[in-house]
Write a protein that holds these residues in place. Sequence first.
Motif: not given
Length: 565
Positions: A3-5, A210-213, A9-11, A199-200
């Motif tokens: 996934l390219f941010i 589990p409830g976010l991302n 910035l690449l994560l 995101t930032t």
Amino acid sequence: MKLFITPLLLLLFTLPIAGTSQISVSNTAPYDSEQYLVEDILLGNGVSASNITFSGEPTQIGFFNGVSSNIGLDSGVVMYTADIATIVPGGTGIDDFSTPASQTDSDLITVAQSVTSNPSANQITETHDLADLNFDFQVVGDTVEFEFVFASDEYLTYVNTEYNDVFSFFLSGPGISGPYSSPAGFPNGAVNVALIPNTTDPITISSVHPGLNSQYYIDNPANTTVSLNGFTTVVKVKYPVECGENYHFRFAIADCGDGALASAVFLKAGSLGSEGIGVSSFANFAGVQGGNIIGEACGQAGFVFSSSNVNEPDTIRFTISGNAEMYDDYLSFPDSIILPIGVASDTIWVTILQDFLFEDMDTLEITLLGNLGCNTATLYIQSIDQLNAALTLDSINICPPETGQLVAEIAGGWEPYYVSWNNNGGLGDTVLVSPDITTFYNANVVDACGSVRTLETSEVWVQCPVAIANIFTPNGDGINDLYSAVNLDDYPNPTITIYNRWGKIVYYMEDYQNDWDGTHYKSGNDLKEGVYYIVVSPNSPKYQYTEHKDTVIQKTLSGYLQLMR
């Protein structure tokens, strides 16, 4: 998956492979050294590090082997808010540090409070058990990258509470301006590069769960291979930098609210790297190492070529430019270099010549062909005059306990100078000597470039003032049979003249040796008893015996001599 941010910035998050055994850790030698952990474990190709420091308990950092675990990384450096030994299954994750573990790290608190999905974020006001790794670094390419996993025992009980453990990777340096603090030498602040894709938002237990991302979260309730309740998938950070420039990383992790449960960050071995081919200049000039200024015919200089790809041989080609002229300022060298398989860097040494023309600095520049990394490097060649040295005086006179001052006047070459005098004269361009007898001194002068000059000899005469003896008894009794003026034997070639009462010369000797026995200098006959007039010229420039306007006569002494038999 990748996934390219943003372009900046690449994560990347990838799923780990489940293991059947458990993780192992160590902070015994050599893993008890933060320098070893960074230089020999964390660093990959294309990156060099310096000024490496760690603050926190020594047991909070070390080496991990995750091959037999489900952490997703084979090995690397682990930082933990408790003793790393408790990461192994069965550990408590609670610190037992003897020192107070509460701190207020404003940057980490700011990061933790910025998680807007956490309704209790504003209640996070203190940190605990901080582990803090800092170092400067340079890269050969135009990006820096590394991989990591964040894990915590706070999962899942304390998600969205004030017990929101936090970590950050703060990056500062040229082209970077950020809201977080940065060390001296990096005045524009720092940015946190550990962000959730697109995101930032920073990565914390309240932003990845589990409830976010949830796609980036691994639940680990059984603690079978790692004693941490949950962790992220593998994260890859890639950030743009300027090749060859100096940057700073701060890797920091801390508990928030209390130190009851711990969190960790695992940094993949060899992952901190930079892609590309780089060239840099270096010079060891006049005792200063690591700069890019070299003196003519002074010290060592060259260009270092490096590549991030050591799996294939690499032929690096380049052009040579600048206003330095081959064979006048430097000897020729090849315009390419081969890095074999397994070799990350190599050096081309450059021989700098001395043209004895004092001028503005010459430049010698290398430009790589077809490269997107560090394309250019420059050596600056400092003109150096020829070393010259001379004595201010070729001879001096002293009378003990006086001392004589010897001075070497030095010009040209390159400071500092090393001056050594023979005959125990000492060291330095100015020395004081006090020999017992007339002594010859010379000095060797060596400059910072190794040039040597040997000075001409300076003679230090041990000569005290002469006093004329006014009674002379050459009667053969062995006492006072030969005329000797006081201290006259201190002088190498004194002249003595003796007149009778009618002004006739009865004795004359230019190199008097205290051997006149009272006879006529021509006939050899004994002189009669009586009063004679004696003139002594010690031929020394030091002492003045009269106020006569003639400088020669000033340094001559005379008087009456009674000859008795």
